[in-house]
Motif scaffolding. Structure first.
Motif, mmCIF file in Angstrom:
data_model
loop_
_atom_site.group_PDB
_atom_site.id
_atom_site.type_symbol
_atom_site.label_atom_id
_atom_site.label_comp_id
_atom_site.label_asym_id
_atom_site.label_seq_id
_atom_site.Cartn_x
_atom_site.Cartn_y
_atom_site.Cartn_z
ATOM 1 N N ARG A 50 0.717 -7.697 -16.924
ATOM 2 C CA ARG A 50 0.751 -7.080 -15.603
ATOM 3 C C ARG A 50 0.673 -5.567 -15.758
ATOM 4 O O ARG A 50 1.414 -4.958 -16.523
ATOM 5 N N THR A 51 -0.253 -4.950 -15.039
ATOM 6 C CA THR A 51 -0.449 -3.507 -15.091
ATOM 7 C C THR A 51 -0.207 -2.942 -13.705
ATOM 8 O O THR A 51 -0.752 -3.439 -12.727
ATOM 9 N N ASP A 52 0.622 -1.922 -13.630
ATOM 10 C CA ASP A 52 0.923 -1.276 -12.362
ATOM 11 C C ASP A 52 0.260 0.086 -12.309
ATOM 12 O O ASP A 52 0.417 0.906 -13.207
ATOM 13 N N LYS A 91 -0.161 2.211 -6.043
ATOM 14 C CA LYS A 91 -0.527 1.362 -4.897
ATOM 15 C C LYS A 91 -1.202 0.055 -5.289
ATOM 16 O O LYS A 91 -1.635 -0.686 -4.421
ATOM 17 N N SER A 115 -1.200 -3.360 -8.242
ATOM 18 C CA SER A 115 -0.670 -4.051 -9.401
ATOM 19 C C SER A 115 -1.639 -5.196 -9.720
ATOM 20 O O SER A 115 -2.103 -5.889 -8.822
ATOM 21 N N ARG A 140 -3.216 -8.119 -13.007
ATOM 22 C CA ARG A 140 -3.119 -8.714 -14.347
ATOM 23 C C ARG A 140 -4.343 -8.302 -15.144
ATOM 24 O O ARG A 140 -5.464 -8.415 -14.675
ATOM 25 N N GLU A 141 -4.084 -7.846 -16.348
ATOM 26 C CA GLU A 141 -5.167 -7.388 -17.210
ATOM 27 C C GLU A 141 -5.162 -8.206 -18.491
ATOM 28 O O GLU A 141 -4.105 -8.553 -19.016
#
Length: 137
Positions: free
Chosen positions: A71-73, A76, A78, A80-81
């Protein structure tokens, strides 16, 4: 059909069962885990997004790389990578390709021969079309 001794020897050698693009992926992953989007950008491949991820899936399926989601935030947003890393069989496959071409270079054999174009610098591709047909690692 008349064949030169070098061409006959090259036919008998077992070429690595990996494409130049797959080798480039393995080479990018040799030191660290990398996000799929970063791999694709570094390759500057002219493939579609689905084709790129299909290739990555095939490399995973044969055990040369491993993929995981993270998960990458971002501000504004978020998402899934997918991150990829090289497996031990992938390291061996990469080393095998490097050894194959190093042996050919040491023996003086051309590493690439496509329609009369070799890496020895004695002949030049006759057109842009011929240049596109030449691939090497």
């Amino acid at each position: 059909m008349d064949r030169s001794p070098n061409r006959e020897a090259a036919r008998k050698e077992k070429l690595p069962n990996i494409t130049h693009l797959q080798f480039a992926v393995l080479d990018l992953l040799v030191f660290e885990e990398v996000a799929g989007r970063v791999v694709r950008n570094k390759l500057a491949a002219k493939t579609s997004l689905p084709a790129f991820y299909q290739m990555m899936r095939r490399l995973e399926d044969v055990g040369l790389i491993e993929g995981r989601y993270q998960r990458t935030d971002a501000p504004k947003v978020s998402f899934r990578e997918r991150f990829y890393s090289l497996t031990e069989p992938g390291r061996r496959a990469r080393a095998s390709v490097i050894a194959f071409y190093a042996d050919r270079a040491a023996s003086g054999s051309p590493t690439v021969t496509v329609q009369g174009v070799s890496n020895e610098g004695t002949e030049k591709p006759k057109s842009k079309r011929d240049r596109r047909k030449v691939t090497s690692l």
